[in-house]
Design a protein around this motif. Structure first.
Motif, PDB file in Angstrom:
ATOM      1  N   GLU A  93       0.830  -1.208   0.000  1.00 60.78           N
ATOM      2  CA  GLU A  93       0.000   0.000   0.000  1.00 60.78           C
ATOM      3  C   GLU A  93       0.865   1.258   0.000  1.00 60.78           C
ATOM      4  O   GLU A  93       0.601   2.216  -0.737  1.00 60.78           O
ATOM      5  N   LEU A  94       1.888   1.261   0.840  1.00 63.22           N
ATOM      6  CA  LEU A  94       2.748   2.444   0.966  1.00 63.22           C
ATOM      7  C   LEU A  94       3.582   2.670  -0.295  1.00 63.22           C
ATOM      8  O   LEU A  94       3.800   3.816  -0.702  1.00 63.22           O
ATOM      9  N   LEU A  95       4.035   1.600  -0.920  1.00 60.74           N
ATOM     10  CA  LEU A  95       4.784   1.743  -2.170  1.00 60.74           C
ATOM     11  C   LEU A  95       3.896   2.384  -3.232  1.00 60.74           C
ATOM     12  O   LEU A  95       4.312   3.322  -3.927  1.00 60.74           O
ATOM     13  N   SER A  96       2.662   1.909  -3.347  1.00 61.35           N
ATOM     14  CA  SER A  96       1.712   2.484  -4.294  1.00 61.35           C
ATOM     15  C   SER A  96       1.445   3.945  -3.965  1.00 61.35           C
ATOM     16  O   SER A  96       1.437   4.814  -4.850  1.00 61.35           O
ATOM     17  N   TYR A  97       1.258   4.245  -2.678  1.00 65.71           N
ATOM     18  CA  TYR A  97       0.977   5.604  -2.236  1.00 65.71           C
ATOM     19  C   TYR A  97       2.106   6.562  -2.639  1.00 65.71           C
ATOM     20  O   TYR A  97       1.856   7.616  -3.228  1.00 65.71           O
ATOM     21  N   PHE A  98       3.347   6.200  -2.357  1.00 63.50           N
ATOM     22  CA  PHE A  98       4.455   7.108  -2.606  1.00 63.50           C
ATOM     23  C   PHE A  98       4.739   7.289  -4.093  1.00 63.50           C
ATOM     24  O   PHE A  98       5.110   8.385  -4.526  1.00 63.50           O
ATOM     25  N   ILE A  99       4.567   6.243  -4.893  1.00 63.07           N
ATOM     26  CA  ILE A  99       4.758   6.401  -6.341  1.00 63.07           C
ATOM     27  C   ILE A  99       3.699   7.351  -6.906  1.00 63.07           C
ATOM     28  O   ILE A  99       4.011   8.309  -7.620  1.00 63.07           O
ATOM     29  N   ASN A 100       2.438   7.105  -6.572  1.00 65.70           N
ATOM     30  CA  ASN A 100       1.357   7.926  -7.115  1.00 65.70           C
ATOM     31  C   ASN A 100       1.384   9.346  -6.568  1.00 65.70           C
ATOM     32  O   ASN A 100       1.088  10.305  -7.279  1.00 65.70           O
ATOM     33  N   GLU A 101       1.779   9.499  -5.308  1.00 67.80           N
ATOM     34  CA  GLU A 101       1.918  10.825  -4.733  1.00 67.80           C
ATOM     35  C   GLU A 101       3.029  11.597  -5.450  1.00 67.80           C
ATOM     36  O   GLU A 101       2.908  12.804  -5.701  1.00 67.80           O
ATOM     37  N   SER A 102       4.102  10.908  -5.808  1.00 66.18           N
ATOM     38  CA  SER A 102       5.211  11.547  -6.528  1.00 66.18           C
ATOM     39  C   SER A 102       4.789  12.028  -7.910  1.00 66.18           C
ATOM     40  O   SER A 102       5.384  12.957  -8.463  1.00 66.18           O
ATOM     41  N   LEU A 103       3.752  11.397  -8.469  1.00 65.70           N
ATOM     42  CA  LEU A 103       3.261  11.747  -9.802  1.00 65.70           C
ATOM     43  C   LEU A 103       2.038  12.660  -9.733  1.00 65.70           C
ATOM     44  O   LEU A 103       1.344  12.844 -10.729  1.00 65.70           O
ATOM     45  N   TYR A 104       1.763  13.220  -8.534  1.00 62.88           N
ATOM     46  CA  TYR A 104       0.668  14.165  -8.305  1.00 62.88           C
ATOM     47  C   TYR A 104      -0.706  13.533  -8.545  1.00 62.88           C
ATOM     48  O   TYR A 104      -1.668  14.223  -8.872  1.00 62.88           O
ATOM     49  N   ARG A 105      -0.810  12.223  -8.387  1.00 61.14           N
ATOM     50  CA  ARG A 105      -2.074  11.534  -8.606  1.00 61.14           C
ATOM     51  C   ARG A 105      -2.864  11.397  -7.306  1.00 61.14           C
ATOM     52  O   ARG A 105      -2.290  11.403  -6.224  1.00 61.14           O
ATOM     53  N   GLU A 106      -4.160  11.224  -7.461  1.00 60.35           N
ATOM     54  CA  GLU A 106      -4.985  10.882  -6.313  1.00 60.35           C
ATOM     55  C   GLU A 106      -4.576   9.489  -5.847  1.00 60.35           C
ATOM     56  O   GLU A 106      -4.320   8.600  -6.669  1.00 60.35           O
ATOM     57  N   THR A 107      -4.472   9.282  -4.558  1.00 60.23           N
ATOM     58  CA  THR A 107      -4.070   7.982  -4.020  1.00 60.23           C
ATOM     59  C   THR A 107      -5.230   7.320  -3.293  1.00 60.23           C
ATOM     60  O   THR A 107      -6.138   7.993  -2.811  1.00 60.23           O
ATOM     61  N   LYS A 108      -5.185   6.010  -3.251  1.00 63.79           N
ATOM     62  CA  LYS A 108      -6.221   5.269  -2.542  1.00 63.79           C
ATOM     63  C   LYS A 108      -6.093   5.499  -1.039  1.00 63.79           C
ATOM     64  O   LYS A 108      -5.003   5.765  -0.532  1.00 63.79           O
ATOM     65  N   LEU A 109      -7.221   5.387  -0.350  1.00 64.21           N
ATOM     66  CA  LEU A 109      -7.224   5.527   1.097  1.00 64.21           C
ATOM     67  C   LEU A 109      -6.399   4.402   1.707  1.00 64.21           C
ATOM     68  O   LEU A 109      -6.614   3.224   1.404  1.00 64.21           O
ATOM     69  N   LEU A 110      -5.441   4.755   2.552  1.00 63.22           N
ATOM     70  CA  LEU A 110      -4.588   3.755   3.188  1.00 63.22           C
ATOM     71  C   LEU A 110      -5.330   3.054   4.322  1.00 63.22           C
ATOM     72  O   LEU A 110      -6.218   3.641   4.949  1.00 63.22           O
TER      73      LEU A 110
END
Length: 273
Positions: A93-110
């Motif tokens: 979950e955290l890997l997905s969060y940080f990649i998508n956050e780095s790309l300015y994307r909306e992220t899933k609720l952790l």
């Protein structure tokens, strides 16, 4: 303990150009290690070496476009213990969060567990995202940027169950080099997410369906306390409300844009009362 992942590269004949394919796999290794070393060692790695306590290891390749499995592992007993206490799912979950956050994307609720780990990082979160944008995410996009192919990074729960953590393409690569537009704009928006450590978050502009990233031009520590409280209050007041009923803030900002002109982040300069 190993955590299994794979990289799937779009390919009609189950093959990929070797140089850029290897660079993409290098990027997958780098982003995975950067996230996990930051979480496990509580320090953002500036240089990744083979002597690191956390490493990735290539496993088998497979068909399905072009696929390559790899795993994350450590032989340090203390880190192994921490890895087990956090668990594979929370790490994914955290890997997905940080990649998508780095790309300015909306992220899933952790999940509650993953969110607790993220919140504990504090200012390291911004440092990690900055480091990922420098080179590792560019490497991960290599096949996309040179050949227009899509790349998927997945978590492999088992042989039959894989979860896509990030979809990458030429468009997502462009988010790594946005253009700063100093032209001031005024927007009416509600705050949908706010990181109280970094000041970054998401907002929803009146009449729009999607949320957009926001932050501040200067350090969040320098933002006036009264403004911080207004953002936090807006988030709390709108919790659970549909978009049309949310209280909006009138904000002055400048923007980060893609070459296409799409705005990917608002940098808030002030609240207009």
């Amino acid at each position: 303990m190993e955590i299994d992942f794979d990289v799937v590269i779009e390919s009609d004949d189950y093959s990929v150009e070797m140089s850029k394919g290897l660079e993409t796999l290098q990027g997958a290794s780098e982003v995975t290690r950067q996230v996990f070393e930051t979480i496990l060692l509580e320090k953002v790695p500036q240089h990744l070496t083979t002597n690191s306590k956390v490493r990735t290891k290539l496993m088998r390749s497979f068909k399905g476009s072009y696929g390559q499995s790899f795993c994350l592992e450590t032989d340090d007993q203390e880190l192994e213990k921490r890895l087990k206490s956090i668990g594979k799912q929370a790490f994914a979950e955290l890997l997905s969060y940080f990649i998508n956050e780095s790309l300015y994307r909306e992220t899933k609720l952790l999940s509650v567990k993953a969110e607790r780990i993220r919140a504990k990082l504090g200012p390291l979160e911004d440092e990690l995202i900055t480091q990922m944008r420098r080179s590792s995410l560019a490497h991960l996009h290599s096949v996309s940027t040179h050949f227009g192919k899509t790349v998927k990074l997945r978590y492999r729960k088992n042989r039959d169950v894989q979860t896509v953590l990030a979809d990458l393409d030429q468009f997502s690569f462009s988010a790594l080099n946005p253009k700063v537009d100093k032209t001031k704009v005024v927007i009416n928006a509600s705050i949908t997410r706010l990181n109280i450590n970094t000041g970054n978050g998401r907002l929803q502009i009146e009449g729009e369906a999607e949320t957009v990233a926001f932050g501040f031009p200067n350090r969040y520590a320098d933002v006036r306390q009264v403004a911080k409280k207004q953002f936090s209050k807006n988030l709390d007041d709108n919790n659970g409300l549909p978009n049309e009923k949310r209280i909006k803030l009138k904000l002055e900002a400048h923007t980060l844009k893609l070459k296409s002109g799409k705005i990917i982040k608002y940098l808030i300069e002030g609240i207009i009362n």
